[in-house]
Design an enzyme around this catalytic site. Structure first.
Site, PDB file in Angstrom:
ATOM      1  N   HIS A 157     -19.504  51.706 -26.313  1.00 15.61           N
ATOM      2  CA  HIS A 157     -19.330  51.919 -24.864  1.00 15.61           C
ATOM      3  C   HIS A 157     -20.672  51.885 -24.133  1.00 15.61           C
ATOM      4  O   HIS A 157     -20.800  52.456 -23.054  1.00 15.61           O
ATOM      5  CB  HIS A 157     -18.631  53.253 -24.562  1.00 15.61           C
ATOM      6  CG  HIS A 157     -17.436  53.528 -25.416  1.00 15.61           C
ATOM      7  ND1 HIS A 157     -16.146  53.228 -25.038  1.00 15.61           N
ATOM      8  CD2 HIS A 157     -17.335  54.052 -26.667  1.00 15.61           C
ATOM      9  CE1 HIS A 157     -15.318  53.564 -25.994  1.00 15.61           C
ATOM     10  NE2 HIS A 157     -16.005  54.067 -27.001  1.00 15.61           N
ATOM     11  N   SER A 278     -41.281  35.852 -10.060  1.00 20.12           N
ATOM     12  CA  SER A 278     -40.658  35.865  -8.739  1.00 20.12           C
ATOM     13  C   SER A 278     -41.663  35.358  -7.725  1.00 20.12           C
ATOM     14  O   SER A 278     -42.858  35.621  -7.840  1.00 20.12           O
ATOM     15  CB  SER A 278     -40.231  37.289  -8.384  1.00 20.12           C
ATOM     16  OG  SER A 278     -40.106  37.420  -6.986  1.00 20.12           O
ATOM     17  N   LYS A 284     -42.803  40.763 -11.315  1.00 14.20           N
ATOM     18  CA  LYS A 284     -41.583  40.384 -12.020  1.00 14.20           C
ATOM     19  C   LYS A 284     -41.803  39.422 -13.179  1.00 14.20           C
ATOM     20  O   LYS A 284     -42.605  38.501 -13.109  1.00 14.20           O
ATOM     21  CB  LYS A 284     -40.620  39.718 -11.040  1.00 14.20           C
ATOM     22  CG  LYS A 284     -40.087  40.674  -9.990  1.00 14.20           C
ATOM     23  CD  LYS A 284     -38.973  41.525 -10.523  1.00 14.20           C
ATOM     24  CE  LYS A 284     -37.652  40.802 -10.344  1.00 14.20           C
ATOM     25  NZ  LYS A 284     -36.539  41.639 -10.792  1.00 14.20           N
ATOM     26  N   GLU A 291     -30.167  34.825 -18.937  1.00 13.26           N
ATOM     27  CA  GLU A 291     -29.121  34.857 -17.907  1.00 13.26           C
ATOM     28  C   GLU A 291     -28.362  33.530 -17.859  1.00 13.26           C
ATOM     29  O   GLU A 291     -27.141  33.501 -17.729  1.00 13.26           O
ATOM     30  CB  GLU A 291     -29.749  35.135 -16.536  1.00 13.26           C
ATOM     31  CG  GLU A 291     -30.402  36.490 -16.428  1.00 13.26           C
ATOM     32  CD  GLU A 291     -31.227  36.594 -15.149  1.00 13.26           C
ATOM     33  OE1 GLU A 291     -32.439  36.367 -15.200  1.00 13.26           O
ATOM     34  OE2 GLU A 291     -30.645  36.879 -14.105  1.00 13.26           O
TER      35      GLU A 291
END
Ligand code: ARG
Length: 459
Positions: A157, A278, A284, A291
């Site tokens: 979980h 970024s 970043k 992704e």
């Protein structure tokens, strides 16, 4: 003027829109090499069986090599009016060698031709994907070997469950990919029968030798039913299904990498080679490859659903609907191969943060089960009672805002008198993982055994 390949009974050429919806040359040109290999095998067989003269077959086989080199050299002019790769190649062959080109299509149809081409094309990509899976397994094994005994939290979980080892977690994906490769190999074995010689659907009256063409093209045997040979696309559905399952595995690992590389987890650092920055936030470092991997399953699954949908209502044998198989197969195969390579690179370059993993492993009462198991052994408690006692200790720790090992022995004994000083050892994460020695368990000794077994299997 009407089409020179089938225009005998036509007075008018097709409407431009008809041509646009009908043509597959925009994408099936990718099967040029397979189409020419199939045609060369067919021509050799036509000569061997005396259906076409040796000299015509030799001219055809030579001429096809010329056409192939034109295509590979980028000099070939593809024509939409000629619909597909099959007719583009044959039409050019006629320009190159003249009249004998007209004999190539004896005892053959585009229906068995396209089925053969597609099997050849896909067989190659299946082999490449099996190699890609093995390469990724090797990268995972390297990670597993480096951190066979590094402790990290295991989750259920996405809540801390029990400590596991980094090596064990990496090996879980090695196992999945092993099954993925097995599925691909199984699909390949069923794919590897040759449709060539089925002709349009009923076979042919010419004395062809289907064993010969099958053998030449590396197939195990000719397909036994000509209707089935031209109408079957289950080989493609099987590839897509196997690719989808593998992509789900890649997507799950990608999701973990996204989570792990966040500032909140810091379990892994991705290399600069597999991340991006970024344009506004200077700090970043984004896990874009992970992704995109996570997202690309959408394409593969979409292709799978698309082809299942195309096939499900088709009567035997060939229907033009089946021309819609190729873009799905091409896109899924390209995507799978790209994803396997990207994941391999990412995993190979990834640095696991051992201190962060170990600190997280101890948090969240992760060794509560160890304590309950220990109470069963030292106090001979039924597991349910031990579970209850441990639960009470967790509640105490939670109330105090501390971890289990931060409770005093006296506080623990207040919940059960059989608890001794040894409890603090039991609550240690290294102790916890070392104790999980059951087959397939997370103990470093087990993990090392599994790593060795996989290294041997992968050679
Ligand atoms: N371009 C066609 C395809 O991809 C080749 C087969 C055409 N066969 C036919 N009977 N029209 O399926």
């Amino acid at each position: 003027t009407s089409n020179s390949m089938w225009g005998g009974r036509f007075a008018h050429s097709p409407d431009a829109i008809m041509e646009a919806i009908n043509a597959s040359i925009g994408f099936d040109r990718r099967m040029a090499a397979e189409d020419i290999a199939g045609s060369r095998a067919h021509a050799a067989m036509l000569a061997a069986t005396g259906i076409v003269s040796d000299s015509d077959a030799a001219a055809i086989r030579e001429g096809l090599l010329t056409v192939l080199s034109e295509i590979e050299g980028g000099e070939f002019r593809f024509s939409t009016a000629l619909e597909d790769i099959h007719m583009n190649v044959e039409s050019r062959l006629r320009e190159v060698i003249g009249a004998p080109a007209g004999r190539l299509h004896t005892a053959r149809s585009r229906n068995d031709q396209v089925a053969t081409d597609l099997r050849l094309w896909l067989r190659d990509r299946m082999d490449a994907s099996i190699d890609g899976m093995a390469a990724l397994q090797r990268a995972l094994l390297e990670q597993a070997e480096a951190g066979a005994d590094w402790v990290m939290p295991g989750f259920t979980h996405l809540q801390t469950a029990q400590p596991v080892t980094w090596g064990h977690h990496m090996l879980a994906y090695v196992e999945m990919l092993g099954r993925d490769a097995g599925r691909m190999r199984d699909a390949r074995a069923r794919l590897n029968e040759c449709p060539l010689g089925a002709a349009a659907l009923a076979g042919t009256s010419f004395p062809i030798d289907r064993e010969m063409t099958a053998r030449d093209l590396g197939f195990d045997r000719p397909m036994a039913n000509s209707l089935d040979a031209v109408s079957a696309r289950d080989f493609a559905l099987e590839f897509l299904a196997a690719a989808s399952i593998c992509a789900v595995h890649l997507s799950r690992l990608a999701e973990e990498i996204v989570i792990w590389s966040s500032a909140q987890f810091r379990f892994v650092a991705l290399s600069d080679r597999f991340s991006t920055g970024s344009s506004i936030m200077p700090q970043k470092k984004n896990p874009d490859a992970a992704e995109l991997l996570r997202a690309k399953i959408g394409r593969i699954l979409g292709s799978t659903v698309a082809l299942f949908t195309v096939m499900k209502g088709l009567p035997l044998a060939y229907s033009k609907d089946m021309q819609e198989d190729k873009e799905q197969i091409f896109d899924a195969a390209d995507t799978l191969l790209l994803c396997l390579a990207a994941m391999e690179g990412m995993v190979r370059d990834m640095t696991a943060n051992r201190p962060a993993l170990e600190a997280a492993a101890a948090a969240g009462f992760s060794t509560a089960t160890d304590l309950a198991d220990w109470l069963v052994r030292v106090a001979d408690l039924p597991f349910r009672d031990a579970h209850h006692v441990t639960g009470a200790l967790v509640a105490r720790a939670e109330a105090k805002g501390c971890d289990l090992p931060d409770l005093s022995l006296a506080e623990m004994q207040a919940e059960h008198p059989a608890i001794t000083e040894a409890v603090f050892e039991v609550l240690g994460v290294h102790n916890s993982v070392a104790s999980r020695t059951s087959f397939g368990g997370t103990a470093p000794a087990q993990v090392r055994t599994q790593i060795a077994a996989w290294q041997e299997r992968l050679g």
